[in-house]
Structure formats: C-alpha cells, structure tokens
Design an enzyme around this catalytic site. Structure first.
Site, PDB file in Angstrom:
ATOM      1  N   ASP A   1      -3.486  -5.242  -6.124  1.00  0.00           N
ATOM      2  CA  ASP A   1      -2.509  -6.251  -6.410  1.00  0.00           C
ATOM      3  C   ASP A   1      -3.343  -7.640  -6.176  1.00  0.00           C
ATOM      4  O   ASP A   1      -2.698  -8.576  -5.871  1.00  0.00           O
ATOM      5  CB  ASP A   1      -1.224  -6.073  -5.504  1.00  0.00           C
ATOM      6  CG  ASP A   1      -1.477  -6.086  -4.219  1.00  0.00           C
ATOM      7  OD1 ASP A   1      -2.684  -6.410  -3.771  1.00  0.00           O
ATOM      8  OD2 ASP A   1      -0.607  -5.877  -3.183  1.00  0.00           O
TER       9      ASP A   1
ATOM     10  N   LEU B   1      -4.325  -3.423  -1.430  1.00  0.00           N
ATOM     11  CA  LEU B   1      -3.158  -3.540  -1.336  1.00  0.00           C
ATOM     12  C   LEU B   1      -2.845  -4.606  -0.279  1.00  0.00           C
ATOM     13  O   LEU B   1      -2.976  -4.502   0.925  1.00  0.00           O
ATOM     14  CB  LEU B   1      -2.368  -2.401  -1.131  1.00  0.00           C
ATOM     15  CG  LEU B   1      -0.740  -2.312  -0.583  1.00  0.00           C
ATOM     16  CD1 LEU B   1       0.023  -2.877  -1.944  1.00  0.00           C
ATOM     17  CD2 LEU B   1      -0.252  -0.905  -0.187  1.00  0.00           C
ATOM     18  N   HIS B   2      -2.481  -5.881  -0.585  1.00  0.00           N
ATOM     19  CA  HIS B   2      -2.230  -6.924   0.327  1.00  0.00           C
ATOM     20  C   HIS B   2      -1.020  -8.070  -0.077  1.00  0.00           C
ATOM     21  O   HIS B   2      -0.592  -8.856   1.015  1.00  0.00           O
ATOM     22  CB  HIS B   2      -3.552  -7.713   0.898  1.00  0.00           C
ATOM     23  CG  HIS B   2      -4.030  -8.706  -0.288  1.00  0.00           C
ATOM     24  ND1 HIS B   2      -4.592  -8.114  -1.362  1.00  0.00           N
ATOM     25  CD2 HIS B   2      -3.734  -9.952  -0.211  1.00  0.00           C
ATOM     26  CE1 HIS B   2      -4.810  -9.464  -2.082  1.00  0.00           C
ATOM     27  NE2 HIS B   2      -4.478 -10.286  -1.313  1.00  0.00           N
ATOM     28  N   ARG B   3      -0.822  -7.966  -1.171  1.00  0.00           N
ATOM     29  CA  ARG B   3       0.057  -9.333  -1.724  1.00  0.00           C
ATOM     30  C   ARG B   3       1.357  -9.006  -0.844  1.00  0.00           C
ATOM     31  O   ARG B   3       2.180  -8.169  -0.612  1.00  0.00           O
ATOM     32  CB  ARG B   3       0.302  -9.316  -3.118  1.00  0.00           C
ATOM     33  CG  ARG B   3      -0.992  -9.732  -3.960  1.00  0.00           C
ATOM     34  CD  ARG B   3      -0.989 -11.224  -3.935  1.00  0.00           C
ATOM     35  NE  ARG B   3      -2.128 -11.719  -4.608  1.00  0.00           N
ATOM     36  CZ  ARG B   3      -2.528 -12.793  -4.977  1.00  0.00           C
ATOM     37  NH1 ARG B   3      -1.778 -13.719  -4.475  1.00  0.00           N
ATOM     38  NH2 ARG B   3      -3.820 -13.267  -5.835  1.00  0.00           N
TER      39      ARG B   3
END
Length: 360
Positions: free
Chosen positions: A277, A203-205
């Site tokens: 993501d 999860l980083h977008r």
C-alpha cells in the site's frame, strides 16, 4: 555560493536525498545543509539508511515524532522556522508528501525563502489521505516543482499552475536513480532463509491501518496467500505491528523487522511479486521488473496501471488473493523509460544552479 536547506524525515526521503545530495556534492558553487526532523527516528527506520546510503549525518537533528498529524507538523514548523532564520538558505528543498515535507515548505514560505518540491504534481484524489493534503499544499507554496512523470505535470497544468509565477519541470524520478545506483549493493536480511519467488508485502498506510475492517480483510488475505499460494514476507512498520496487536489480529506470515534500503533492494530482486500500500514501493517493484498489486483504492502512479505493471485492489480480500495469484512470477519491462532513466538528480541540481540565489 548557493545555500540549500534540505528537509528530510522519513525513509523514502532518505533514499531520494541520497542521490540528489551526491549530485550536489559533485557540483561546484552549491552548498547543502541537511535537517532531519526525526519523523522516522529508530535505528532500523532512520540511522541505517544514513549509514548504508552514504548520506552525511544531518547538520540539524530534530527529535519530533509521534502525536497527531497536527501536533507533529506544528512542532516541526516551529523548529524548522528557527533553522531557516539561523542558516539563511537561498532555497529550501523538500521531498515527497510527509508531515516533514509540509512543515519545511510552510516554514520557508512564511519567511519568503523559495521552495523546491521534488515529486511535485502527484495526486491520488483521495483527500482522506494525509499525504494528499501535504503534497497539494506543498505544491501551492513552491516555486520550483520537480515532477517525476508527465502525468504529474498534467495535474499541475489542470490546477492552473501554468498561470502562476512558478517553474514546472518533468525531471524524472530520483527513486530510479537510487535503484540503479545501489542495485549492486543489495544484501539479504540477516537470517533470511525464504526461497526466491516469495510475495513481498508492505503495509502501513493509514487508510488501511486505521480502518479495522480494511486491516482485518488484508490480514486474512495475507494469511491465505502465505498458506495456499506462496510465502509472504512482511517487513512490518512498528506502528502497524502495534495496531495489529491492539485489534487482536493474527498475522500468519514471515514477519521481519523493518529493513535498510540495501536489504529492501535484495528482497525486491528476489521476490516473485510485490503486494503493497506504499507509493514508493509500487515504483521500486517496477524498477526491478516485478508485477505489483496495490492495496489502495487510488494510486499516484497511474502510468504503472496503464502499462499493466500494477493492479489496484483496495482492501478487498478476494481481489487481493486473485490478483496476486494471477500475477505471481510475472515479469514487467520498462520499455518506455517512464521515470527518466536514472538522470533525475542531475537535472534537479542543474536547475537549482540555473535558478541561482533567491530563485532568480
């Protein structure tokens, strides 16, 4: 002797560059100078990849990270320009869609140095993503466009590249080269004790982390999955960890620090499903035969959707839960060799050699 200046700065670029740099090293008549912008700068996000992947330490090490997209890109542009002037490469080679990618391509183009773009032609059609802006602009100022898929080639054709003085080539995906080459080097993360079949999440977008409602919905879904479906293992990027804490959200999952590529390969191999993501992780899941659920509204890798290997769910919590529950443990197969079968780096270096000095 052809001199290539390679620009890298972020984790996926280290992996891609490792296989191309190896192919360059094994080819006579071509020299590579590597510049690391510093975009991913801490040991877990940068140094460990160089050590594990056998990439020589960069000849040029910048220290540019943090700040806004414009500030970061501008600082990179100025410093990369000086490196191009000093080293006088015959071509600049850039990867992917980061700020480092765009800055490297811009610096070269303004100095009339030809640019080769690895992973050209990818499109999410979401202009709110900084990566989409970076990749579109980089393609526009590159003369050698290395596409990983037929879909990417079609995108460029639809954008009129067939009428431009450029070369568009479908070479396959260097990430598959890396997955095949490094599969036997996989290492379990230190102290990891979760049984195989877990949900591997990333999860980083910005489209998720910079939107509080989306991020809260994703966190709720992750917590539910971890409690009710299967353990969720989440290597968490420092920036995302800070955003989660700032919003007062509680992640009730197996949080681990960012891992090196060999550890990520191990996690992919032992997971029951990948929830992400990330663009690159969608493909990595496929390379290791795992179903993927993608927490985005669009993806550049539409062939994975068409093949039934990947499912888009956005940030809708219930859709995330339903898709993960439905796909957990399902195996996927690469029956069509969608990404070139592990020969992309060889094709790229062969084309760099055939183009020669100054692109001719």
């Amino acid at each position: 002797m052809i001199k290539i200046l390679t620009i890298i700065g972020a984790r996926p670029q280290f992996i891609k560059a490792s296989v191309v740099s190896r192919a360059i090293k094994n080819t006579d008549g071509i020299e590579e100078i590597m510049l690391h912008t510093g975009q991913h700068f801490d040991a877990n996000m940068s140094d460990v990849f160089f050590n594990q992947l056998g990439i020589p330490q960069p000849h040029i090490q910048l220290d540019i990270h943090g700040g806004s997209h414009g500030e970061m890109t501008g600082r990179m542009l100025a410093d990369i320009e000086q490196a191009v002037i000093e080293h006088k490469p015959d071509r600049v080679l850039v990867y992917g869609d980061t700020n480092s990618t765009l800055a490297g391509a811009l610096a070269a183009a303004k100095l009339h140095v030809p640019v080769a773009h690895v992973e050209a032609g990818l499109r999410s059609f979401n202009m709110r993503m900084p990566e989409e802006i970076n990749r579109i602009l980089t393609d526009q100022i590159s003369d050698l466009l290395f596409c990983p898929t037929d879909t990417a080639v079609n995108h460029l054709q639809q954008e009129g590249f067939a009428a431009k003085p450029v070369k568009v080539l479908q070479v396959g995906d260097v990430m598959q080269d890396a997955a095949l080459f490094f599969a036997n080097h996989a290492l379990a993360p230190a102290g990891f004790d979760v049984k195989p079949g877990f949900i591997l999440a990333t999860l980083h977008r910005a489209e998720n982390t910079d939107a509080p409602e989306r991020l809260a919905s994703i966190v709720d879904a992750l917590n539910h999955l971890h409690t009710e479906v299967a353990p969720v293992v989440l290597p968490l990027h420092p920036r995302t960890r800070n955003v989660v804490a700032k919003l007062g959200l509680l992640l009730n999952v197996h949080l681990i620090d960012p891992v090196g590529y060999f550890e990520m390969v191990w996690l992919l191999d032992h997971a029951g499903l990948v929830l992400t993501d990330s663009g690159g992780v969608q493909k990595e899941a496929f390379f290791f035969g795992k179903a993927c659920v993608t927490m985005r509204d669009q993806t550049e890798w539409v062939e994975l959707i068409d093949a039934g290997a990947n499912e888009l769910v956005g940030a809708n919590g219930q859709k995330i839960i339903d898709a993960v529950t439905r796909n957990l443990g399902r195996k996927v197969q690469d029956t069509q060799q969608l990404y070139g079968g592990g020969k992309a780096a060889e094709r790229i270096v062969s084309e760099l050699m055939s183009r020669g000095i100054n692109g001719f």
